[in-house]
Design a protein around this motif. Sequence first.
Motif, PDB file in Angstrom:
ATOM      1  N   UNK A  43       0.543   5.735  -8.256  1.00  0.00           N
ATOM      2  CA  UNK A  43      -0.500   5.270  -7.352  1.00  0.00           C
ATOM      3  C   UNK A  43      -1.338   6.474  -6.942  1.00  0.00           C
ATOM      4  N   UNK A  44      -2.651   6.324  -7.009  1.00  0.00           N
ATOM      5  CA  UNK A  44      -3.537   7.427  -6.636  1.00  0.00           C
ATOM      6  C   UNK A  44      -3.226   7.942  -5.232  1.00  0.00           C
ATOM      7  N   UNK A  76      -9.231   5.969   2.489  1.00  0.00           N
ATOM      8  CA  UNK A  76      -8.278   5.484   1.477  1.00  0.00           C
ATOM      9  C   UNK A  76      -7.549   4.289   2.065  1.00  0.00           C
ATOM     10  N   UNK A  77      -7.515   3.182   1.305  1.00  0.00           N
ATOM     11  CA  UNK A  77      -6.816   1.984   1.758  1.00  0.00           C
ATOM     12  C   UNK A  77      -5.919   1.467   0.646  1.00  0.00           C
ATOM     13  N   UNK A  78      -4.649   1.273   0.966  1.00  0.00           N
ATOM     14  CA  UNK A  78      -3.671   0.723   0.023  1.00  0.00           C
ATOM     15  C   UNK A  78      -3.108  -0.564   0.608  1.00  0.00           C
ATOM     16  N   UNK A  79      -3.339  -1.673  -0.091  1.00  0.00           N
ATOM     17  CA  UNK A  79      -2.816  -2.973   0.336  1.00  0.00           C
ATOM     18  C   UNK A  79      -1.737  -3.420  -0.640  1.00  0.00           C
ATOM     19  N   UNK A 127       0.711  11.355  -0.707  1.00  0.00           N
ATOM     20  CA  UNK A 127       1.137  10.752  -1.974  1.00  0.00           C
ATOM     21  C   UNK A 127       1.910   9.464  -1.710  1.00  0.00           C
ATOM     22  N   UNK A 128       1.803   8.525  -2.646  1.00  0.00           N
ATOM     23  CA  UNK A 128       2.420   7.213  -2.477  1.00  0.00           C
ATOM     24  C   UNK A 128       3.194   6.818  -3.721  1.00  0.00           C
ATOM     25  N   UNK A 129       4.230   6.028  -3.519  1.00  0.00           N
ATOM     26  CA  UNK A 129       5.009   5.487  -4.634  1.00  0.00           C
ATOM     27  C   UNK A 129       5.628   4.167  -4.200  1.00  0.00           C
ATOM     28  N   UNK A 130       5.702   3.253  -5.142  1.00  0.00           N
ATOM     29  CA  UNK A 130       6.330   1.962  -4.885  1.00  0.00           C
ATOM     30  C   UNK A 130       7.763   1.968  -5.413  1.00  0.00           C
ATOM     31  N   UNK A 136       6.824   0.674  -0.056  1.00  0.00           N
ATOM     32  CA  UNK A 136       5.954   1.804  -0.382  1.00  0.00           C
ATOM     33  C   UNK A 136       6.432   3.043   0.364  1.00  0.00           C
ATOM     34  N   UNK A 137       6.645   4.116  -0.389  1.00  0.00           N
ATOM     35  CA  UNK A 137       7.002   5.395   0.216  1.00  0.00           C
ATOM     36  C   UNK A 137       5.767   6.290   0.231  1.00  0.00           C
ATOM     37  N   UNK A 138       5.688   7.166   1.223  1.00  0.00           N
ATOM     38  CA  UNK A 138       4.564   8.100   1.294  1.00  0.00           C
ATOM     39  C   UNK A 138       5.063   9.484   1.696  1.00  0.00           C
ATOM     40  N   UNK A 139       4.308  10.494   1.296  1.00  0.00           N
ATOM     41  CA  UNK A 139       4.623  11.869   1.664  1.00  0.00           C
ATOM     42  C   UNK A 139       3.334  12.573   2.053  1.00  0.00           C
TER      43      UNK A 139
END
Length: 360
Positions: free
Chosen positions: A156-157, A174-177, A232-235, A184-187
Amino acid sequence: MIIKRILNTLFLLVTLFSFSQQNLYTSFSIPDNLKQNANAVVRDDATTIILQSSQSMLVTEKRIVTVLNKEGNDAVNAYMHYDDNVNVKTLEVLVYDNFGKVIKKIKEKDFRDVSAVDGGTLYSDSRVKYLEYTPIKYPYTIEFNSEYETNNTAFINSFFPVTEYFLSIENSSYTLSFPEELVIRKKEKNIEGYKISKDLTSTKIHYSIKNVSGIKPEDYSPNFSDIVPKVMFASKQFSLKGVNSEVENWNEFGTWMYHDLIKSTHDLSEGTIIKIQELVKNEPDNIAKAKKIYQYVQDKVRYISVQVGIGGWQPFNASEVDRLGYGDCKGLTNYTMALLNAVGIESNYSVVFAGDSQRS
């Protein structure tokens, strides 16, 4: 009378909105502090990502950049990487002069379309479409609009508003739906000291940043990526080139890679196993045996990259590398591992990232 006042108010709001939008296309409206140490200014960069499911993602970006001089041309970043798993829906550029007048419209067919890999790759479906534009004069403004859909949700961008030195940011968002069932994890990195707004819910993540002056490089300064903000994001649930997975941590990631991508590729023929056992039978220890096998691999095979579909992550079968005499970094690593296993030497397949490059 009341209706008339309402209509006048609506007209005023529309007029003010149109005026503010028009101001984004001319350098006259850039605040003085954003012109300092800047070759270009990002007027507005809005990235919207919709994870429709663990197997489908829609990415939309609208990026408006005013280029102040020729050193700022690289800050336009009008390009799109794609392969057989990416459906390009929109790709266009509008070019404005310094007074905010459109002077050129560039459609998808006018973008350069080239391979996204180097000469060491025999074949790959990875390509890139990029803008090739020579400005007549400075300043000028570029509006880049893109939208694509992909079934690859493993990557994910990131929210990465400041991408280079001498680049100011007027506004970036930036929007993530995503569906509530996706985890969803983020750092966050280096967000301290920046005025970043964020709004986090169970189905949406939103970040924005405003009025960041350009950064001037200094001698002996840290790496650029260590001083600018990035999220940064990851599912947890994702799809990679058609292979579905659910990964919570690095241990599960390694287990997934081994069992789904690697385990079935250790298929050396009985003849090759006997040959390699014969090769090292007189060596005194595992170190000496490993050296003999490494030399055998070096003498027998050569590097050729073939990256198509899941082949960008899954190595060739060891039997294919043995038969063909070539392979890419993954294939040669996996082949060497299979040869070591054949003589009882334990080894581990590793995936290493250096910068933006993946190696096995």
